[in-house]
Design a protein around this motif. Sequence first.
Motif, PDB file in Angstrom:
ATOM      1  N   LEU A 207      33.504  40.989  29.722  1.00 17.11           N
ATOM      2  CA  LEU A 207      34.661  40.790  29.019  1.00 17.11           C
ATOM      3  C   LEU A 207      34.733  42.016  28.064  1.00 17.11           C
ATOM      4  O   LEU A 207      36.059  42.621  27.342  1.00 17.11           O
ATOM      5  N   ILE A 208      33.230  41.894  27.060  1.00 17.60           N
ATOM      6  CA  ILE A 208      32.889  43.054  25.888  1.00 17.60           C
ATOM      7  C   ILE A 208      33.474  44.568  27.286  1.00 17.60           C
ATOM      8  O   ILE A 208      34.238  45.213  26.132  1.00 17.60           O
ATOM      9  N   GLU A 209      32.516  44.649  27.270  1.00 16.21           N
ATOM     10  CA  GLU A 209      33.133  45.998  28.218  1.00 16.21           C
ATOM     11  C   GLU A 209      34.171  46.423  28.522  1.00 16.21           C
ATOM     12  O   GLU A 209      34.716  47.364  28.524  1.00 16.21           O
ATOM     13  N   ASN A 210      34.876  45.127  28.625  1.00 13.74           N
ATOM     14  CA  ASN A 210      36.229  46.005  28.948  1.00 13.74           C
ATOM     15  C   ASN A 210      37.289  45.747  27.922  1.00 13.74           C
ATOM     16  O   ASN A 210      38.954  45.456  27.352  1.00 13.74           O
ATOM     17  N   GLY A 211      36.579  45.333  26.410  1.00 20.80           N
ATOM     18  CA  GLY A 211      37.069  45.732  25.267  1.00 20.80           C
ATOM     19  C   GLY A 211      38.062  44.539  24.311  1.00 20.80           C
ATOM     20  O   GLY A 211      38.459  44.957  23.650  1.00 20.80           O
ATOM     21  N   ASN A 212      37.172  43.242  25.826  1.00 23.69           N
ATOM     22  CA  ASN A 212      37.315  42.415  23.942  1.00 23.69           C
ATOM     23  C   ASN A 212      35.844  41.582  22.911  1.00 23.69           C
ATOM     24  O   ASN A 212      34.770  42.242  22.961  1.00 23.69           O
ATOM     25  N   GLU A 213      35.874  41.953  21.990  1.00 18.03           N
ATOM     26  CA  GLU A 213      35.690  41.590  20.902  1.00 18.03           C
ATOM     27  C   GLU A 213      35.223  40.393  20.775  1.00 18.03           C
ATOM     28  O   GLU A 213      36.009  39.013  20.922  1.00 18.03           O
TER      29      GLU A 213
ATOM     30  N   ASN B   3      39.347  32.260  37.152  1.00 16.85           N
ATOM     31  CA  ASN B   3      38.401  32.574  37.727  1.00 16.85           C
ATOM     32  C   ASN B   3      37.581  33.782  36.920  1.00 16.85           C
ATOM     33  O   ASN B   3      38.503  34.301  36.110  1.00 16.85           O
ATOM     34  N   LYS B   4      36.590  34.809  36.935  1.00 17.72           N
ATOM     35  CA  LYS B   4      36.922  35.859  35.903  1.00 17.72           C
ATOM     36  C   LYS B   4      37.376  36.469  36.248  1.00 17.72           C
ATOM     37  O   LYS B   4      38.427  37.093  35.741  1.00 17.72           O
ATOM     38  N   GLU B   5      37.838  37.065  37.757  1.00 17.45           N
ATOM     39  CA  GLU B   5      39.316  38.454  37.463  1.00 17.45           C
ATOM     40  C   GLU B   5      40.334  37.469  37.098  1.00 17.45           C
ATOM     41  O   GLU B   5      40.511  38.698  36.842  1.00 17.45           O
ATOM     42  N   THR B   6      40.946  36.154  36.895  1.00 20.36           N
ATOM     43  CA  THR B   6      41.766  36.021  36.636  1.00 20.36           C
ATOM     44  C   THR B   6      41.815  36.784  35.242  1.00 20.36           C
ATOM     45  O   THR B   6      42.329  36.851  34.518  1.00 20.36           O
ATOM     46  N   ALA B   7      40.526  36.123  34.857  1.00 15.28           N
ATOM     47  CA  ALA B   7      40.401  36.299  33.773  1.00 15.28           C
ATOM     48  C   ALA B   7      40.573  37.805  32.706  1.00 15.28           C
ATOM     49  O   ALA B   7      40.708  37.764  32.023  1.00 15.28           O
ATOM     50  N   TYR B   8      39.639  38.133  33.251  1.00 13.88           N
ATOM     51  CA  TYR B   8      40.184  39.620  33.011  1.00 13.88           C
ATOM     52  C   TYR B   8      41.467  40.556  33.153  1.00 13.88           C
ATOM     53  O   TYR B   8      41.276  41.113  32.332  1.00 13.88           O
ATOM     54  N   THR B   9      41.389  40.434  34.194  1.00 14.38           N
ATOM     55  CA  THR B   9      42.972  40.285  34.334  1.00 14.38           C
ATOM     56  C   THR B   9      44.101  40.374  32.710  1.00 14.38           C
ATOM     57  O   THR B   9      44.767  41.079  32.510  1.00 14.38           O
ATOM     58  N   ASN B  10      43.717  38.637  32.730  1.00 11.09           N
ATOM     59  CA  ASN B  10      44.900  38.347  31.785  1.00 11.09           C
ATOM     60  C   ASN B  10      44.065  39.089  30.188  1.00 11.09           C
ATOM     61  O   ASN B  10      45.020  39.616  30.046  1.00 11.09           O
ATOM     62  N   PHE B  11      43.377  39.316  30.591  1.00  5.14           N
ATOM     63  CA  PHE B  11      42.658  39.948  28.827  1.00  5.14           C
ATOM     64  C   PHE B  11      43.636  41.010  29.149  1.00  5.14           C
ATOM     65  O   PHE B  11      43.588  42.052  27.783  1.00  5.14           O
ATOM     66  N   LYS B  12      42.698  42.302  29.799  1.00  2.00           N
ATOM     67  CA  LYS B  12      43.821  43.443  29.795  1.00  2.00           C
ATOM     68  C   LYS B  12      44.649  43.742  30.268  1.00  2.00           C
ATOM     69  O   LYS B  12      45.596  44.493  29.308  1.00  2.00           O
TER      70      LYS B  12
ATOM     71  N   ASP C 172      46.997  37.465  23.537  1.00  2.17           N
ATOM     72  CA  ASP C 172      47.034  38.164  22.194  1.00  2.17           C
ATOM     73  C   ASP C 172      47.464  36.773  21.407  1.00  2.17           C
ATOM     74  O   ASP C 172      48.852  36.366  21.720  1.00  2.17           O
ATOM     75  N   GLY C 173      47.916  37.116  20.410  1.00  6.84           N
ATOM     76  CA  GLY C 173      48.560  36.204  19.115  1.00  6.84           C
ATOM     77  C   GLY C 173      47.550  34.889  19.604  1.00  6.84           C
ATOM     78  O   GLY C 173      48.202  34.143  18.830  1.00  6.84           O
ATOM     79  N   GLN C 174      46.524  34.921  20.290  1.00 12.48           N
ATOM     80  CA  GLN C 174      45.569  33.730  20.190  1.00 12.48           C
ATOM     81  C   GLN C 174      44.437  33.762  20.544  1.00 12.48           C
ATOM     82  O   GLN C 174      43.739  34.948  19.962  1.00 12.48           O
ATOM     83  N   LYS C 175      44.011  32.507  19.163  1.00  8.46           N
ATOM     84  CA  LYS C 175      42.129  32.697  19.487  1.00  8.46           C
ATOM     85  C   LYS C 175      41.342  31.389  20.353  1.00  8.46           C
ATOM     86  O   LYS C 175      41.876  30.616  20.756  1.00  8.46           O
TER      87      LYS C 175
END
Length: 160
Positions: A92-98, A61-70, A75-78
């Motif tokens: 995702l972008i606004e949370n710092g992901n390019e 779900n989106k909340e898990t995705a946001y938390t996991n990226f944060k 890291d280290g994965q594509k």
Amino acid sequence: MGISLARLDNRLLHGIVASQWTPKSGANRVMVIDDKTANTPMIKEAMRMGKPSGCSLSIINKETAYTNFKNGKYDGQKVFVICNDPQIILDLIENGNEIGTLILGGTEIPENTESTKVSKRAYVKKEDEPIFKKIIEKGTKILVQYVPNDKPEPLEKFIK
């Protein structure tokens, strides 16, 4: 490393995404971000059966995705992100992901909603246009392209 490619597709993970877009993305993890799919075991299991070989698969779900990226879990994965809501990409972008490129693949045909047809298989709802414009302003290129062999068209060509 990080998000190698993102795609908006109403069907999320399906044959074209698994066999054509995943190899093109260069990803070693495919991530489906969709609350309904993540919370419906039967749909989730059916989607797992279509997992591209050689890749890990997350259906979350989106909340898990946001938390996991944060928290740097990927890291280290594509990661090749697939969802059906442009707000998730903007978050995702606004949370710092390019996200260098977002592919607009297939969408549902909007009923009773003003929209712009941008390809044979994709529409942009008028209500989503500001979200797409913010994504572009943040530096992400948005291309309308169903399969990799289709000529990519910049979304700006269709929305003003």
